[in-house]
Motif scaffolding. Structure first.
Motif, PDB file in Angstrom:
ATOM      1  N   ASP A 158       0.689  -1.158  -0.003  1.00  0.00           N
ATOM      2  CA  ASP A 158      -0.141   0.067   0.076  1.00  0.00           C
ATOM      3  C   ASP A 158       0.767   1.186   0.008  1.00  0.00           C
ATOM      4  OD1 ASP A 158      -2.495  -1.216  -0.082  1.00  0.00           O
ATOM      5  OD2 ASP A 158      -2.535  -1.242   2.099  1.00  0.00           O
ATOM      6  N   ASP A 159       2.079   1.119   0.405  1.00  0.00           N
ATOM      7  CA  ASP A 159       2.883   2.291   0.585  1.00  0.00           C
ATOM      8  C   ASP A 159       3.945   2.290  -0.539  1.00  0.00           C
ATOM      9  OD1 ASP A 159       1.788   3.073   2.855  1.00  0.00           O
ATOM     10  OD2 ASP A 159       3.008   1.676   4.051  1.00  0.00           O
ATOM     11  N   ILE A 160       3.700   1.977  -1.795  1.00  0.00           N
ATOM     12  CA  ILE A 160       4.563   1.625  -2.907  1.00  0.00           C
ATOM     13  C   ILE A 160       4.983   2.937  -3.434  1.00  0.00           C
ATOM     14  CG2 ILE A 160       2.778   1.451  -4.727  1.00  0.00           C
ATOM     15  CD1 ILE A 160       6.172  -0.511  -4.500  1.00  0.00           C
ATOM     16  N   GLN A 161       4.202   3.874  -3.319  1.00  0.00           N
ATOM     17  CA  GLN A 161       4.515   5.462  -3.736  1.00  0.00           C
ATOM     18  C   GLN A 161       5.833   5.909  -2.746  1.00  0.00           C
ATOM     19  OE1 GLN A 161       1.508   8.301  -3.978  1.00  0.00           O
ATOM     20  NE2 GLN A 161       0.415   7.075  -5.784  1.00  0.00           N
ATOM     21  N   GLU A 162       5.925   5.582  -1.562  1.00  0.00           N
ATOM     22  CA  GLU A 162       6.832   5.735  -0.667  1.00  0.00           C
ATOM     23  C   GLU A 162       8.342   5.163  -1.114  1.00  0.00           C
ATOM     24  OE1 GLU A 162       9.252   7.711   2.153  1.00  0.00           O
ATOM     25  OE2 GLU A 162       7.210   8.373   1.430  1.00  0.00           O
ATOM     26  N   ALA A 163       8.176   3.923  -1.450  1.00  0.00           N
ATOM     27  CA  ALA A 163       9.415   3.192  -1.776  1.00  0.00           C
ATOM     28  C   ALA A 163       9.837   4.045  -3.144  1.00  0.00           C
ATOM     29  CB  ALA A 163       9.257   1.650  -2.351  1.00  0.00           C
ATOM     30  N   HIS A 164       9.156   4.560  -3.994  1.00  0.00           N
ATOM     31  CA  HIS A 164       9.663   5.257  -5.156  1.00  0.00           C
ATOM     32  C   HIS A 164      10.360   6.630  -4.857  1.00  0.00           C
ATOM     33  CE1 HIS A 164       8.424   3.114  -8.769  1.00  0.00           C
ATOM     34  NE2 HIS A 164       7.732   2.176  -7.726  1.00  0.00           N
ATOM     35  N   ARG A 165       9.632   7.241  -3.850  1.00  0.00           N
ATOM     36  CA  ARG A 165      10.121   8.553  -3.310  1.00  0.00           C
ATOM     37  C   ARG A 165      11.499   8.277  -2.649  1.00  0.00           C
ATOM     38  NH1 ARG A 165       4.497   9.845  -2.590  1.00  0.00           N
ATOM     39  NH2 ARG A 165       4.589   8.656  -0.581  1.00  0.00           N
ATOM     40  N   SER A 166      11.540   7.490  -1.885  1.00  0.00           N
ATOM     41  CA  SER A 166      12.747   7.057  -0.959  1.00  0.00           C
ATOM     42  C   SER A 166      13.882   6.483  -1.510  1.00  0.00           C
ATOM     43  CB  SER A 166      12.332   6.569   0.319  1.00  0.00           C
ATOM     44  OG  SER A 166      11.913   5.030   0.188  1.00  0.00           O
ATOM     45  N   TRP A 167      13.897   6.186  -2.773  1.00  0.00           N
ATOM     46  CA  TRP A 167      14.963   5.320  -3.548  1.00  0.00           C
ATOM     47  C   TRP A 167      16.143   6.168  -3.862  1.00  0.00           C
ATOM     48  CZ3 TRP A 167      17.885   5.825  -8.185  1.00  0.00           C
ATOM     49  CH2 TRP A 167      18.522   4.481  -8.364  1.00  0.00           C
ATOM     50  N   GLY A 168      17.175   5.660  -3.200  1.00  0.00           N
ATOM     51  CA  GLY A 168      18.208   6.550  -3.121  1.00  0.00           C
ATOM     52  C   GLY A 168      18.734   7.468  -2.167  1.00  0.00           C
ATOM     53  N   LYS A 169      17.695   7.519  -1.330  1.00  0.00           N
ATOM     54  CA  LYS A 169      17.660   8.378  -0.050  1.00  0.00           C
ATOM     55  C   LYS A 169      17.628   7.817   1.063  1.00  0.00           C
ATOM     56  CE  LYS A 169      15.102  11.790  -2.968  1.00  0.00           C
ATOM     57  NZ  LYS A 169      13.801  12.612  -2.976  1.00  0.00           N
ATOM     58  N   VAL A 170      17.301   6.537   1.261  1.00  0.00           N
ATOM     59  CA  VAL A 170      17.075   5.697   2.554  1.00  0.00           C
ATOM     60  C   VAL A 170      18.473   5.436   3.135  1.00  0.00           C
ATOM     61  CG1 VAL A 170      16.348   3.612   3.794  1.00  0.00           C
ATOM     62  CG2 VAL A 170      15.002   4.776   1.816  1.00  0.00           C
ATOM     63  N   PRO A 171      18.999   6.040   4.394  1.00  0.00           N
ATOM     64  CA  PRO A 171      20.263   5.615   5.051  1.00  0.00           C
ATOM     65  C   PRO A 171      20.495   4.203   5.135  1.00  0.00           C
ATOM     66  CG  PRO A 171      18.729   6.632   6.460  1.00  0.00           C
ATOM     67  CD  PRO A 171      18.089   6.776   5.275  1.00  0.00           C
ATOM     68  N   GLY A 172      21.659   3.773   5.242  1.00  0.00           N
ATOM     69  CA  GLY A 172      22.103   2.527   5.721  1.00  0.00           C
ATOM     70  C   GLY A 172      22.523   2.075   4.393  1.00  0.00           C
ATOM     71  N   ILE A 173      22.705   0.495   4.403  1.00  0.00           N
ATOM     72  CA  ILE A 173      23.271  -0.173   3.285  1.00  0.00           C
ATOM     73  C   ILE A 173      22.479  -1.356   2.977  1.00  0.00           C
ATOM     74  CG2 ILE A 173      25.730   0.559   3.976  1.00  0.00           C
ATOM     75  CD1 ILE A 173      25.994  -2.277   5.242  1.00  0.00           C
ATOM     76  N   GLY A 174      22.645  -1.911   1.694  1.00  0.00           N
ATOM     77  CA  GLY A 174      21.690  -3.041   1.378  1.00  0.00           C
ATOM     78  C   GLY A 174      20.611  -2.885   0.511  1.00  0.00           C
ATOM     79  N   SER A 175      19.594  -3.869   0.526  1.00  0.00           N
ATOM     80  CA  SER A 175      18.491  -4.020  -0.343  1.00  0.00           C
ATOM     81  C   SER A 175      17.319  -3.194   0.207  1.00  0.00           C
ATOM     82  CB  SER A 175      18.144  -5.341  -0.696  1.00  0.00           C
ATOM     83  OG  SER A 175      19.529  -6.020  -1.124  1.00  0.00           O
ATOM     84  N   MET A 176      16.411  -3.005  -1.034  1.00  0.00           N
ATOM     85  CA  MET A 176      15.300  -2.701  -0.579  1.00  0.00           C
ATOM     86  C   MET A 176      14.145  -3.788  -0.867  1.00  0.00           C
ATOM     87  SD  MET A 176      15.685   1.486  -1.354  1.00  0.00           S
ATOM     88  CE  MET A 176      13.788   1.927  -0.851  1.00  0.00           C
ATOM     89  N   LEU A 177      12.884  -3.831  -0.254  1.00  0.00           N
ATOM     90  CA  LEU A 177      12.075  -4.771  -0.536  1.00  0.00           C
ATOM     91  C   LEU A 177      10.538  -4.164  -0.284  1.00  0.00           C
ATOM     92  CD1 LEU A 177      13.247  -7.758   1.502  1.00  0.00           C
ATOM     93  CD2 LEU A 177      13.958  -7.245  -0.926  1.00  0.00           C
ATOM     94  N   VAL A 178       9.796  -5.070  -1.127  1.00  0.00           N
ATOM     95  CA  VAL A 178       8.353  -4.676  -0.848  1.00  0.00           C
ATOM     96  C   VAL A 178       7.562  -5.858  -0.139  1.00  0.00           C
ATOM     97  CG1 VAL A 178       6.141  -4.308  -2.175  1.00  0.00           C
ATOM     98  CG2 VAL A 178       8.187  -3.323  -3.044  1.00  0.00           C
ATOM     99  N   ARG A 179       6.824  -5.681   0.923  1.00  0.00           N
ATOM    100  CA  ARG A 179       6.118  -6.904   1.552  1.00  0.00           C
ATOM    101  C   ARG A 179       4.810  -6.913   0.763  1.00  0.00           C
ATOM    102  NH1 ARG A 179       6.155  -4.691   6.016  1.00  0.00           N
ATOM    103  NH2 ARG A 179       7.719  -6.041   7.262  1.00  0.00           N
ATOM    104  N   VAL A 180       4.459  -7.973   0.085  1.00  0.00           N
ATOM    105  CA  VAL A 180       3.418  -8.119  -0.780  1.00  0.00           C
ATOM    106  C   VAL A 180       2.386  -8.781  -0.084  1.00  0.00           C
ATOM    107  CG1 VAL A 180       2.136  -8.912  -2.784  1.00  0.00           C
ATOM    108  CG2 VAL A 180       4.574  -8.085  -3.035  1.00  0.00           C
TER     109      VAL A 180
END
Length: 337
Positions: free
Chosen positions: A310-332
């Motif tokens: 439901d928050d998929i737009q936030e994933a797009h907004r935050s790509w490249g901006k989220v601190p930390g290391i590693g991967s990003m996922l979507v919980r479906v």
């Protein structure tokens, strides 16, 4: 069975984050030699972002459902599909359609997931770590005590590449945002700031790099070539610099031709371009080896964010901006931990 109603992500037209929608739609039974999978986690990468903008190479036209890879459970088989049983846990490099509660996939592109693995970490292995594994083991053939340089070393593929190089016994250097430098040092990686170019002088003072991994492209490939030692290998695997700066992407055709043409120069340096596909001859065996390494505790896969469907737009907004290391996922799946 009659068609089922599911929720999935749809990009009806290309543009900003507001174009990404979660909709209800019907899914039919799987076709012959296909398997219906209930998605648990989907990977989220720069490919999803570029598809949303309409900039991904050779991508589908809108409307489309993004989601480059997934882990899920089998719900039913189409005619002729006999390899998996209902509730079997499987992984797939889908390229599209993973951001959906159910998806019908060709049986031949499903890989069994061993029991007992952390599913968030396992999902990151399918694309991010499998790309890194192929580049480290097959493209650059990294060995103990070599010097390796990675651009974007705090990113999903960048960190995976670093971890696998360190597993081989290599010394790892790379560029990353300053906010991640302390964390990278804790992981045994020497970080630099890309923009000040001090990394070029520092690597050459050390004698140059045995391997450089560069997803930025364009001018960065020229710079990376300059820090190779006399027998080094430059592995290019993307052209992300424009997207990271929020600019319209340039064509990669001429830069890639220039990159590979360097192999015509009579010296011992090598340049390669790597692009992962699910038809690669080593794709399945590499992923199975990564599953083994994860299960044996030889690797630990950092996941910097998990976003609900439901928050998929936030994933797009935050790509490249989220601190930390590693991967990003979507919980479906709502049942996923």
């Amino acid at each position: 069975m009659s068609p089922q109603t599911i929720r999935k992500v749809v990009i009806p037209e290309f543009g900003d984050e507001s174009k990404v929608q979660v909709v209800s739609a019907e899914i039919s039974d799987p076709e012959p030699n296909h398997v219906q999978v209930k998605t648990i986690y989907a990977g989220f990468t720069g490919a999803d972002v570029n598809m949303r903008k309409g900039h991904y190479p050779m991508q589908k036209k809108a409307p489309l459902t993004p989601g480059y890879c997934l882990i899920g459970t089998v719900t039913q088989n189409g005619q002729g599909a006999t390899k998996f049983l209902p509730d079997d846990l499987v992984a797939s490099l889908t390229v599209y359609d993973a951001d959906a509660e159910l998806v019908n996939l060709p049986e031949k592109y499903l890989i069994r997931v061993p029991k007992g693995l952390d599913l968030q970490q396992a999902t990151a292995l399918i694309l991010d770590w499998n790309t890194a594994y192929a580049m480290v083991k097959n493209s650059a053939k990294v060995k103990k005590d070599q010097r390796v340089f990675i651009h974007g070393v705090s990113g999903a593929v960048g960190y995976a590449t670093a971890a696998l190089c360190r597993l081989q016994g290599a010394q790892v250097y790379g560029t990353a945002s300053t906010r991640n430098h302390e964390l990278l040092r804790e992981h045994g990686i020497t970080p630099f700031v890309y923009t000040d170019k001090k990394w070029m002088e520092s690597m050459n003072e050390l004698g140059g790099a045995d391997a450089v991994f560069d997803a930025l492209g364009f001018e960065s490939w020229d710079e990376s070539y300059k820090i190779l030692n006399c027998t080094g290998t430059l592995v290019a695997f993307g052209g992300n610099s424009d997207s990271l700066k929020g600019e319209a992407p340039r064509s990669q055709i001429l830069p890639t031709v220039k990159l590979l043409a360097r192999n015509l120069v009579p010296n011992a340096k090598t340049t390669k371009f790597y692009y992962i596909t699910k038809d690669d001859k080593d794709f399945v065996t590499n992923l199975q080896e990564l599953f083994r390494l994860l299960g044996d505790g030889m690797i630990k896969v950092p996941v910097r964010s998990v976003t609900d469907l439901d928050d998929i737009q936030e994933a797009h907004r935050s790509w490249g901006k989220v601190p930390g290391i590693g991967s990003m996922l979507v919980r479906v799946s709502k049942d996923a931990a």
